[in-house]
Design a protein around this motif. Structure first.
Motif, PDB file in Angstrom:
ATOM      1  N   ARG A 157       0.690  -1.289   0.308  1.00 48.93           N
ATOM      2  CA  ARG A 157       0.091  -0.080  -0.327  1.00 48.93           C
ATOM      3  C   ARG A 157       0.554   1.019   0.022  1.00 48.93           C
ATOM      4  O   ARG A 157       1.965   1.345   0.676  1.00 48.93           O
ATOM      5  CB  ARG A 157      -0.943   0.045   1.087  1.00 48.93           C
ATOM      6  N   SER A 158       0.506   1.823  -1.271  1.00 50.08           N
ATOM      7  CA  SER A 158       1.305   3.736  -0.554  1.00 50.08           C
ATOM      8  C   SER A 158       1.002   4.078   0.922  1.00 50.08           C
ATOM      9  O   SER A 158       0.378   4.169   1.628  1.00 50.08           O
ATOM     10  CB  SER A 158       0.303   4.253  -1.439  1.00 50.08           C
ATOM     11  N   PRO A 159       2.031   5.102   0.482  1.00 53.51           N
ATOM     12  CA  PRO A 159       2.335   5.607   2.630  1.00 53.51           C
ATOM     13  C   PRO A 159       1.229   6.321   2.285  1.00 53.51           C
ATOM     14  O   PRO A 159       1.133   6.471   3.889  1.00 53.51           O
ATOM     15  CB  PRO A 159       4.208   5.874   2.159  1.00 53.51           C
ATOM     16  N   ALA A 160       0.738   7.599   1.560  1.00 55.13           N
ATOM     17  CA  ALA A 160      -0.386   7.961   2.175  1.00 55.13           C
ATOM     18  C   ALA A 160      -0.733   8.445   0.361  1.00 55.13           C
ATOM     19  O   ALA A 160      -0.364   8.100   0.148  1.00 55.13           O
ATOM     20  CB  ALA A 160       0.114   9.110   2.632  1.00 55.13           C
ATOM     21  N   PRO A 161      -2.214   8.464   0.668  1.00 51.10           N
ATOM     22  CA  PRO A 161      -3.744   9.138  -0.304  1.00 51.10           C
ATOM     23  C   PRO A 161      -1.795  10.050  -1.185  1.00 51.10           C
ATOM     24  O   PRO A 161      -2.281  11.257  -0.462  1.00 51.10           O
ATOM     25  CB  PRO A 161      -4.312  10.163   0.335  1.00 51.10           C
ATOM     26  N   GLY A 162      -2.397   9.988  -2.307  1.00 48.66           N
ATOM     27  CA  GLY A 162      -1.940  11.236  -3.371  1.00 48.66           C
ATOM     28  C   GLY A 162       0.254  10.997  -3.183  1.00 48.66           C
ATOM     29  O   GLY A 162       0.412  11.626  -3.839  1.00 48.66           O
ATOM     30  N   GLN A 163       0.123   9.347  -2.168  1.00 50.00           N
ATOM     31  CA  GLN A 163       1.601   9.447  -2.556  1.00 50.00           C
ATOM     32  C   GLN A 163       2.076   7.900  -2.766  1.00 50.00           C
ATOM     33  O   GLN A 163       1.316   7.294  -3.026  1.00 50.00           O
ATOM     34  CB  GLN A 163       2.415   9.466  -1.172  1.00 50.00           C
ATOM     35  N   MET A 164       3.365   6.959  -3.198  1.00 51.48           N
ATOM     36  CA  MET A 164       3.122   6.317  -4.249  1.00 51.48           C
ATOM     37  C   MET A 164       4.937   5.499  -3.249  1.00 51.48           C
ATOM     38  O   MET A 164       5.564   6.690  -3.127  1.00 51.48           O
ATOM     39  CB  MET A 164       3.322   6.539  -5.844  1.00 51.48           C
ATOM     40  N   HIS A 165       5.238   4.355  -3.336  1.00 47.74           N
ATOM     41  CA  HIS A 165       6.288   3.777  -3.570  1.00 47.74           C
ATOM     42  C   HIS A 165       6.813   3.766  -4.931  1.00 47.74           C
ATOM     43  O   HIS A 165       5.841   3.196  -6.158  1.00 47.74           O
ATOM     44  CB  HIS A 165       6.251   2.422  -2.966  1.00 47.74           C
ATOM     45  N   PRO A 166       8.316   3.302  -4.765  1.00 47.94           N
ATOM     46  CA  PRO A 166       9.086   3.503  -6.106  1.00 47.94           C
ATOM     47  C   PRO A 166       8.071   2.075  -6.789  1.00 47.94           C
ATOM     48  O   PRO A 166       7.860   0.771  -6.034  1.00 47.94           O
ATOM     49  CB  PRO A 166       9.862   2.861  -5.684  1.00 47.94           C
ATOM     50  N   PHE A 167       8.055   1.722  -7.990  1.00 46.83           N
ATOM     51  CA  PHE A 167       6.970   0.540  -8.454  1.00 46.83           C
ATOM     52  C   PHE A 167       8.639  -0.487  -8.616  1.00 46.83           C
ATOM     53  O   PHE A 167       9.920  -0.027  -8.892  1.00 46.83           O
ATOM     54  CB  PHE A 167       6.941   1.332  -9.631  1.00 46.83           C
TER      55      PHE A 167
END
Length: 241
Positions: A157-167
């Protein structure tokens, strides 16, 4: 009022558990009678319509709302298709497969052994990611059958809404080996509900709204590193809008 809303939210989650257990019991029995592609088609359709019913109940409760009708355009796309989405919540896979009766997911082995999910996921031919080599081979087989395979390139899961981990480049590698396009699905929400570190019982601001929309479709070209980088940059731009 917050206590009442919190209780209703727990009821809604319990209802999701009831639906999942009911279908898994049915799937467990069906596995004795159905095999191969027929079993997978039935399993995927059962999961899709079960979760669609759940989302209808969630909308009726006034607590949760899913806006994902744009995904219906993928239902008649011929052949295999790899669907890549960002991953802000535990509910993301439920949102996507509810709209796509031909879809299956790449999932963790621990979830395949989960009593709420295992029998149904097995019947539907979901792909387990415990072994990278086995995952790649099984994913390509499913896509060759015409499956719409749902994957989350972040891997968690992403760290927070609107953010992403590397693919991870695994998703791009599957697309290149299967020679199928990657359809981006952008999931947008302002709610932290069931995101990373959010407890099941904690009430967020309501209504909880998730929006899933179609993004760019990436053709399987270049190498896995390049394709993965293009997809990651695209998602980051879309989430900044």
């Amino acid at each position: 009022m917050r206590v009442l809303l919190g209780a209703w939210l727990l009821v809604l989650l319990a209802w999701l558990g009831v639906i999942s257990i009911a279908w898994n019991l049915i799937a467990f029995v069906l596995k004795f009678f159905l095999r191969g592609p027929v079993a997978r088609r039935v399993g995927r359709a059962g999961i899709a319509y079960g979760y669609r019913f759940y989302w209808a109940c969630a909308r009726a409760s006034g607590l949760m709302r899913l806006e994902a009708e744009s995904l219906d355009a993928l239902r008649d796309v011929p052949g295999g298709l790899l669907i890549a989405a960002n991953h802000p919540s535990l509910l993301d896979a439920l949102m996507i497969v509810a709209r796509l009766p031909r879809s299956a997911c790449i999932m963790k082995g621990s979830l395949m052994r989960n009593p709420f999910l295992g029998a149904g996921a097995g019947l539907a031919g979901y792909v387990v990611n415990d072994s990278t080599r086995l995952m790649l081979r099984t994913a390509v087989e499913r896509l060759d059958e015409g499956c719409q395979l749902v994957a989350f390139p972040e891997g968690t899961r992403s760290p927070a809404p609107g953010q992403m981990h590397p693919f991870s480049r695994s998703i791009a590698l599957i697309a290149l080996r299967a020679r199928v396009p990657v359809q981006a699905v952008v999931i947008e929400t302002d709610s932290p509900y069931l995101g990373k570190g959010w407890p099941l019982w904690k009430l967020p601001p309501v209504p909880i709204v998730f929006r899933a929309r179609l993004g760019e479709r990436f053709e399987p070209a270049g190498d896995a590193e390049q394709l993965s980088a293009r997809m990651e940059e695209y998602f980051r731009q879309e989430l900044r809008k």
